[in-house]
Each structure stands twice: as C-alpha cells, then as structure tokens.
Design an enzyme around this catalytic site. Structure first.
Site, mmCIF file in Angstrom:
data_model
loop_
_atom_site.group_PDB
_atom_site.id
_atom_site.type_symbol
_atom_site.label_atom_id
_atom_site.label_comp_id
_atom_site.label_asym_id
_atom_site.label_seq_id
_atom_site.Cartn_x
_atom_site.Cartn_y
_atom_site.Cartn_z
ATOM 1 N N LEU A 44 32.502 15.148 13.117
ATOM 2 C CA LEU A 44 33.923 15.616 12.481
ATOM 3 C C LEU A 44 34.216 17.103 12.576
ATOM 4 O O LEU A 44 35.326 17.360 12.514
ATOM 5 C CB LEU A 44 33.814 15.078 11.147
ATOM 6 C CG LEU A 44 33.894 13.604 10.745
ATOM 7 C CD1 LEU A 44 33.735 13.416 9.295
ATOM 8 C CD2 LEU A 44 34.947 12.758 11.398
ATOM 9 N N GLY A 45 33.132 17.742 12.736
ATOM 10 C CA GLY A 45 33.441 19.195 12.679
ATOM 11 C C GLY A 45 32.098 20.054 12.166
ATOM 12 O O GLY A 45 30.977 19.707 12.079
ATOM 13 N N GLY B 289 30.921 23.362 9.686
ATOM 14 C CA GLY B 289 30.952 24.206 8.527
ATOM 15 C C GLY B 289 29.829 25.344 8.471
ATOM 16 O O GLY B 289 28.947 25.169 9.439
ATOM 17 N N GLY B 290 30.093 26.093 7.573
ATOM 18 C CA GLY B 290 29.159 27.017 7.340
ATOM 19 C C GLY B 290 27.725 26.571 7.022
ATOM 20 O O GLY B 290 26.553 26.943 7.055
ATOM 21 N N PHE B 291 27.986 25.252 6.423
ATOM 22 C CA PHE B 291 26.642 24.388 5.958
ATOM 23 C C PHE B 291 25.979 23.649 7.091
ATOM 24 O O PHE B 291 24.865 23.958 7.359
ATOM 25 C CB PHE B 291 27.074 23.421 5.050
ATOM 26 C CG PHE B 291 26.184 22.494 4.643
ATOM 27 C CD1 PHE B 291 25.618 22.601 3.445
ATOM 28 C CD2 PHE B 291 25.807 21.359 5.036
ATOM 29 C CE1 PHE B 291 24.452 21.892 2.688
ATOM 30 C CE2 PHE B 291 24.730 20.392 4.548
ATOM 31 C CZ PHE B 291 24.141 20.631 3.086
ATOM 32 N N PRO C 214 26.847 20.794 10.631
ATOM 33 C CA PRO C 214 27.877 19.840 11.175
ATOM 34 C C PRO C 214 28.017 18.846 10.252
ATOM 35 O O PRO C 214 27.266 18.487 9.361
ATOM 36 C CB PRO C 214 27.119 19.228 12.386
ATOM 37 C CG PRO C 214 25.675 19.521 12.280
ATOM 38 C CD PRO C 214 25.558 20.902 11.603
ATOM 39 N N VAL C 215 29.187 18.102 10.371
ATOM 40 C CA VAL C 215 29.715 17.018 9.505
ATOM 41 C C VAL C 215 29.868 15.792 10.410
ATOM 42 O O VAL C 215 30.473 16.064 11.301
ATOM 43 C CB VAL C 215 30.832 17.347 8.689
ATOM 44 C CG1 VAL C 215 31.314 16.183 7.771
ATOM 45 C CG2 VAL C 215 30.583 18.587 7.773
ATOM 46 N N LYS D 270 26.944 15.478 5.684
ATOM 47 C CA LYS D 270 26.835 16.998 5.899
ATOM 48 C C LYS D 270 25.289 17.178 6.324
ATOM 49 O O LYS D 270 24.315 16.892 5.570
ATOM 50 C CB LYS D 270 27.090 17.750 4.741
ATOM 51 C CG LYS D 270 28.627 18.091 4.457
ATOM 52 C CD LYS D 270 28.713 19.097 3.194
ATOM 53 C CE LYS D 270 29.749 19.975 3.196
ATOM 54 N NZ LYS D 270 29.968 20.902 2.150
ATOM 55 N N ASP E 192 35.474 29.100 -3.276
ATOM 56 C CA ASP E 192 35.777 29.165 -1.777
ATOM 57 C C ASP E 192 36.837 28.079 -1.327
ATOM 58 O O ASP E 192 36.869 27.242 -0.732
ATOM 59 C CB ASP E 192 34.447 28.470 -1.085
ATOM 60 C CG ASP E 192 34.529 28.711 0.558
ATOM 61 O OD1 ASP E 192 35.239 29.471 0.917
ATOM 62 O OD2 ASP E 192 33.742 28.035 1.038
#
Length: 192
Positions: A44-45, A47-49, A51-52, A66, A163
């Site tokens: 899906l995308g 993030g800083g964490f 991939p999702v 996540k 955030d």
C-alpha cells in the site's frame, strides 16, 4: 488467528510473551498467506516505520500490515510505543490495532484496513479532491477533532500524537476519519 498474549512490559528483544494485557499475536505464516508473501501488488505504501501491505484473511476480512525489520533500532522503539499506546485506546476515530506478530526477524502490526487510503490522497490528488465537498470536509474535520479530544482528555490515558498530518488520517469505506500512526505519540499523566 489469536495466539499468545503480548505483555506491554516485554522488551521486544526476545520471543517471550506475557499475559498481563490481551493483544492477539498472529502467526507469521498466516500473515505471509494473507499478503501473498508480502508481494509488491499488495504493498500500500512506505512510511517511516517501513512498508505497509494489504492482506486478506482466509475468512475474507481485509487487514493492513505494517512491517518493520527488527534490526532497525528507532523503528523498534516506535513499534513498542504504538503497541503499548494504541492497544489501550478505543474510539471510532482512531484506527483499530487488531494484533501483532513478533517472529524471527519480523515485527508486524495488524490493523483494520481502510479502503479509502489517507486524507492526503484526497487533498493532494487533483482528480480525487473533487470528491471532498464542504459537507464531507466538515465531517472529516469533526471526526479528527473528536479523535484528538479523546486522546487529550476523554481517554483514561493522556496522549499527545505528535505526528498528526493528512497522511496519518485514514478514511474508512464511509469516509469516516481514523487517526493512525502512534509511533511518535507520548503519554502524560493527568496534570502534566
């Protein structure tokens, strides 16, 4: 799907699981099947964490996963923070954490799936922002405000998100906003 329980005091450095708080622990094999082994078409995308991914359980329920490599120190701290905080919170304008997975070198968070992506998709995509009329915008603004009010004053924990941005406001199938990504959130006592 539900395995052992996750102890909020666990240091996440071992596979040890406690039983002071109930949070479903999901087996990695189940998540691999649900995401087709973390295939690119289910991504899906990022993030800083990390991939999702979108996943679909054998019963047809869609989930969002996540993924974090446990070798990333800062990400592991955010992972623990998110598990400890959001597992205790329940509000219709906060994304629901369904479970987690800590196996091998994997640290995964499993959430309810939000089919309408995030608010930034509608705000910054010229083709999609036409969907947001004034009534829909007001509905989303009110939902975000209710979620923040809950975090700051109505929940049993006092939490500052730290955030909050359009990409961290997810939209469900009915365009109801849900605040997500509590990796940077901070908990305060009642009088701080």
């Amino acid at each position: 799907m539900i395995g052992e329980t996750l102890d909020e005091n666990d240091d996440f450095g071992s596979e040890k699981q406690g039983s002071s708080r109930e949070l479903p622990v999901v087996k990695l094999d189940l998540i691999r099947v649900a995401t087709q082994n973390f295939s690119e078409e289910n991504k899906l995308g990022e993030g800083g964490f990390g991939p999702v991914y979108k996943g679909t359980l054998t019963n047809g329920i869609a989930i969002a996963i996540k993924r974090l490599s446990r070798t990333l120190g800062q990400g592991l701290k955010e992972f623990k923070n998110e598990v400890v905080l959001i597992a205790r919170l329940q509000h219709r304008n906060l994304v629901r954490l369904l479970g987690c997975c800590l196996e091998g070198n994997e640290a995964l968070l499993i959430y309810e799936f939000m089919p309408n992506k995030s608010l930034d998709f509608f705000l910054f995509d010229s083709r999609e922002n036409e969907i947001l009329d004034w009534r829909q915008c007001l509905h989303i603004i009110k939902g975000i405000a209710k979620g923040i009010l809950y975090l700051h004053g109505d929940s049993r924990l006092r939490i500052i998100h730290r955030d909050l941005k359009a990409s961290n406001v997810l939209l469900d199938k009915d365009m109801n906003p849900k605040i997500s990504d509590f990796g940077m959130a901070k908990m305060f006592s009642g009088n701080q």
